[in-house]
Design an enzyme around this catalytic site. Structure first.
Site, short mmCIF file in Angstrom:
data_model
loop_
_atom_site.label_atom_id
_atom_site.label_comp_id
_atom_site.label_asym_id
_atom_site.label_seq_id
_atom_site.Cartn_x
_atom_site.Cartn_y
_atom_site.Cartn_z
CG ASP A 61 -0.17 -0.05 2.56
OD1 ASP A 61 0.69 -0.76 2.60
OD2 ASP A 61 -0.22 0.69 3.44
CD GLU A 62 -1.25 4.81 3.06
OE1 GLU A 62 -1.95 5.55 3.01
OE2 GLU A 62 -0.40 4.21 3.68
CB SER A 63 4.69 1.96 -2.77
OG SER A 63 4.53 0.80 -2.02
#
Ligand code: TNX
Length: 526
Positions: free
Chosen positions: A339-341
């Site tokens: 997530d949220e990279s």
């Protein structure tokens, strides 16, 4: 005249007595099994209007002598013995025991196929409480129903006076979804083995069968990896706010896994990558593209860290970590985050996630990842955990993946109840107890239907949650709603009905010493 007065008095007394019998508070000796108010709501309940009573001399008989069935029976005996003080024993038999006893038995799955892997049947008569299931898990979940059929004081940890009555009738019950879970973020704030075990106790009360542990993030690496020891030693040394962190040794982690297994719960470990990796990047310089270790991070920002996706050593690191974790994990899944990279370029992210999927598969495990991973090429049997992005959920389903439903707007336990909640966040929503309950995993996302959904998971992120009291406040009472959404059929589900059952649970929370949010949307029974 005198006779009429007497007649009136006797009638009044009779009516009063009947009212007392028929209006007991919360499950206290209710003779109507359909009014027992179990959460999650069983699939079917019929009442026969009498009582079974646990009394001195009651024992628990098991059919057959497997250690596992005895262990389940002993679990029930231990629970009952604390508050009843009766010294209930576990005994083995091959025929139906005599009057006044409890009987646990495994049945041939062909005789009751609809109970499936986890279902159970309770047949309660004046003489016997019979619990049967196709599998051990079903017996264990059936015991959780028995607990709720008894007065709330059964949960107290000191001896209480009875009577310990259970209404007679039949309950036939099995889950709607195979995966019914919760997630605990032990990275932002660390939680001890004892805390995690307490959470496992709570999950098992409501027949939830998965605990996902978010074991690494920017703020902390929480699992010992023997081939990369600094991850835990350095990367686990702090937490949000800068206080001392912590980590699980492999022995401690295995103890959690075993405790979970004894409660018919599977642990899903998560190593979040390629973002949310500052704790690792601070521990080993070579994982950074710059070749320089970062500082430990104790704030709450997201999206600033990334593993160096172009370096060979990164994949050696991942292979070592997943390899050790796979050996500690009897369950089928390893969660790779994803997530949220925001600091990883899309053209780097996609091949990275593809490679990591293959590493997990090579270690004999299935892949779970946040819905962001759906932009990569999902391997067979991958599960995408939906948290925010509907497009990603559709992309995943388009690739044949199943969805685990954790919509932040409905199922994030770190979201505040309302504006007055002191703990938690509200970036996704305020989630009051009713809002947490009123949604259907099979219809929340267009084109994602029941057949695509593996189950539901309620996630507790812990940027603002520092201890067990705070955890309980965010978890209770919303957890029960998620448990019901995961277990009970959705047909006929209504908040107007559920809130009354939930209201009766307040005295159980009190008996269990749980610090719960006393929402004014719920008619709590005092
Ligand atoms: C989003 S949900 C995150 C977490 C935060 C959480 C706070 C997800 C996959 N990522 O890193 O802790 O919001 O609510």
């Amino acid at each position: 005249m005198k006779i009429r007065k007497q007649y009136f008095a006797i009638t009044a007394l009779l009516v009063f007595t009947m009212l007392c019998i028929h209006a007991p508070s919360s499950g206290e000796g209710h003779s109507d099994l359909t009014k027992a108010g179990i959460i999650p709501q069983p699939v079917s309940v019929t009442s026969t209007g009498e009582y079974f009573t646990i009394k001195p001399g009651t024992d628990i008989y098991v059919h057959g002598d497997s250690p596992e069935i005895r262990q389940i029976a002993q679990y029930l005996a231990d629970k009952l013995n604390v508050s009843t003080g009766y010294g209930i024993k576990v005994l083995t038999t091959d025929k139906t025991p005599g009057s006044g006893n409890i009987y646990l038995t495994l049945t041939d799955s062909k005789s009751n196929p609809k109970l499936g892997e986890e279902g159970y049947e309770l047949v309660i008569t004046k003489k016997l409480l019979l619990l049967s299931a196709n599998n051990l898990a079903g017996l264990f979940w059936g015991i959780q129903s028995v607990r709720q059929l008894l007065p709330a004081k059964i949960e107290l940890t000191t001896k209480q006076s009875g009577p310990w009555k259970i209404a007679t009738g039949t309950i036939s019950d099995y889950p709607d979804y195979a995966y019914r879970g919760a997630m605990l973020d032990v990275s932002r704030h660390f939680f001890s083995v004892e805390d995690v075990e307490k959470l496992l106790d709570y999950l098992s009360c409501y027949k939830m069968n998965v605990l996902h542990l978010h074991l690494s993030d920017d703020q902390g690496w929480r699992i010992e990896i023997k081939s990369w020891p600094e991850l835990a030693l350095h990367g686990g040394s702090t937490q949000v706010g800068g206080s001392k962190g912590g980590y699980y040794t492999q022995e401690q982690y295995s103890a959690i896994v075993r405790y979970a297994k004894d409660h018919y719960i599977t642990i899903v470990p998560e190593i979040d990558m390629p973002g949310h990796t500052n704790a690792a990047l601070a521990s080993y310089a070579e994982l950074n593209c710059s070749g320089k270790a970062t500082d430990l991070y104790t704030g709450t920002d997201v999206g600033f860290s990334t593993l160096c996706t172009s370096k060979e050593i990164t994949y050696k690191f991942i292979d070592d970590v997943i390899g050790e974790l796979a050996l500690l994990t009897p369950g089928p899944y390893i969660h790779i985050g994803g997530d949220e990279s925001h600091s990883t370029k899309r053209e780097d992210y996609i091949p990275f996630i593809n490679k990591v999927q293959d590493i997990v598969l090579a270690h004999g495990k299935k892949v779970l990842g946040w819905d962001d991973i759906a932009i990569s090429s999902l391997r067979p049997n991958v599960v995408a955990q939906h948290w925010a992005n509907v497009k990603n959920a559709n992309l995943a389903v388009g690739q044949g993946a199943k969805i685990l439903m954790s919509p932040a707007i409905k199922a994030y336990l770190d979201m505040q109840y309302d504006k007055s909640t002191k703990l938690g966040l509200h970036w996704a929503a305020y989630i009051e107890v009713d809002s947490a309950y009123i949604w259907d995993p099979a219809s929340l996302i267009p084109r994602v239907g029941k057949k695509d959904v593996l189950g539901i998971e309620a996630a507790l992120w812990t940027e603002t949650i520092t201890n067990m009291d705070e955890m309980e406040y965010m978890v209770f009472p919303r957890l029960l709603g998620y448990a019901e959404i995961g277990w009970s059929p959705s047909s006929g589900r209504s908040w107007a009905e559920y809130k009354n059952r939930l209201g009766k649970q307040g005295e159980r929370f009190k008996a269990m010493g749980i610090n719960y949010y006393e929402s004014d949307h719920v008619p709590w029974v005092k």
